[in-house]
Design an enzyme around this catalytic site. Structure first.
Site, PDB file in Angstrom:
ATOM      1  N   LYS A  20      15.725   0.454   2.475  1.00 52.19           N
ATOM      2  CA  LYS A  20      15.107  -0.853   2.745  1.00 52.19           C
ATOM      3  C   LYS A  20      16.063  -1.938   2.282  1.00 52.19           C
ATOM      4  O   LYS A  20      16.455  -1.980   1.119  1.00 52.19           O
ATOM      5  CB  LYS A  20      13.775  -0.972   1.996  1.00 52.19           C
ATOM      6  CG  LYS A  20      12.721  -0.001   2.466  1.00 52.19           C
ATOM      7  CD  LYS A  20      11.422  -0.151   1.683  1.00 52.19           C
ATOM      8  CE  LYS A  20      10.707  -1.414   2.055  1.00 52.19           C
ATOM      9  NZ  LYS A  20       9.348  -1.486   1.438  1.00 52.19           N
ATOM     10  N   ASP A 141      -2.095  -4.502  -1.165  1.00 50.47           N
ATOM     11  CA  ASP A 141      -1.911  -4.346   0.285  1.00 50.47           C
ATOM     12  C   ASP A 141      -2.108  -2.892   0.684  1.00 50.47           C
ATOM     13  O   ASP A 141      -1.351  -2.349   1.499  1.00 50.47           O
ATOM     14  CB  ASP A 141      -0.523  -4.838   0.704  1.00 50.47           C
ATOM     15  CG  ASP A 141      -0.441  -5.155   2.206  1.00 50.47           C
ATOM     16  OD1 ASP A 141      -1.504  -5.345   2.832  1.00 50.47           O
ATOM     17  OD2 ASP A 141       0.674  -5.210   2.749  1.00 50.47           O
TER      18      ASP A 141
END
Length: 290
Positions: A20, A141
């Site tokens: 990432k 989340d």
């Protein structure tokens, strides 16, 4: 603004990983950049847990480059490059496996996924101590897209970009970010965060896994506060109905001797309570707007 780029990579030993890359656009404050990056790193570099995605490594480094400034070439420091390397999970995210009732998954697989997510969340709230004995992590989340599955369908909670590291159980507030449909009403309306915010999301995920009912509020009418409160209230009402359906299915599975469900019952009971509390928040908010 934080933009994430994810690419597949391979280590020298042949193992696959996901890299990432953090790209910061219109966000030049280095302290804010570091905080956002460490939000992801902290939960993943604590003692390992089988239901939290494993961090293989990370780095944050700056480099120098020659640029033209006021007609002359100077040596300037570039934006830091921040990379996070994670284990590669072959079955992808849970949302790819949720299609219809029972999600196209057999009960044992559903149970394994639900139990694993519960264990991962319990670890973040009660066992993960990244800084001191009182600290804990709220994910903020939790949703199927942020639950990854390995080749044995073992779930691993991922994507901690919105997570908060707290040092006491008192209710705190923060800017509201997340995914509509999975966010607790009190978080949406007032920015209040406690572990209940994650447990609300967990309840929505459990309902979605067992019933196949999507919690998709990606295009609500949110031009006015009243519009979003109405939309959330309708959503929570459906969750309350679906939670009863989930209990019926769990009791049926238990009666058939398919699998012990005591732990799921405990977590679902907690999620039920918090979902119904969310209904009360919606109703009180709606009354206040009238």
């Amino acid at each position: 603004m934080l933009i994430l780029e994810c690419k597949q990579g391979e280590l020298q030993n042949g193992k696959m990983i996901v890299v990432k890359k953090f790209n910061f656009k219109q966000l030049t404050n280095p302290d804010v950049q570091k905080k956002l990056f460490m939000n992801e790193v902290f939960p993943l570099t604590s003692p390992k847990h089988p239901n939290i995605v494993r961090c293989v490594g990370y780095c944050s480094e700056k480099s120098n480059e020659v640029v033209k400034h006021n007609g002359i070439f100077v040596l300037a420091e570039s934006q830091p490059e921040m990379l996070l390397c994670l284990e590669y999970l072959t079955m992808g995210s849970l949302d790819k496996h949720l299609k219809d009732e029972s999600s196209g998954l057999d009960w044992r697989t559903c149970y394994k996924i639900i139990k694993g997510v519960c264990c991962g969340l319990h670890y973040l709230h009660e066992e993960c101590r990244p800084q001191n004995n009182n600290a804990f992590i709220i994910h903020l989340d939790l949703k199927p897209a942020n639950i990854l599955l390995d080749e044995n369908m073992v779930p691993k909670v991922a994507d901690f970009s919105l997570s908060k590291l707290l040092c006491d159980k008192k209710t705190q507030t923060c800017p509201v970010e997340g995914t509509l449909g999975y966010m607790a009403p009190e978080y949406i309306s007032e920015g209040k965060i406690t572990t209940k915010a994650d447990i609300y999301s967990l309840g929505v995920v459990i309902i979605e896994i067992i019933t196949g009912s999507k919690a998709d509020l990606s295009n609500p009418d949110i031009e006015h506060e009243e519009g979003i409160i109405m939309k959330i209230k309708e959503h929570v009402e459906k969750l309350c109905e679906k939670s009863r359906e989930v209990r019926d299915k769990i009791e049926l599975a238990e009666g058939n001797g398919m699998v012990a469900t005591d732990k799921i019952e405990t977590w679902l009971a907690r999620a039920d309570t918090i979902i119904f509390e969310g209904m009360a928040v919606c109703e009180s908010k709606q009354i206040g707007l009238n």
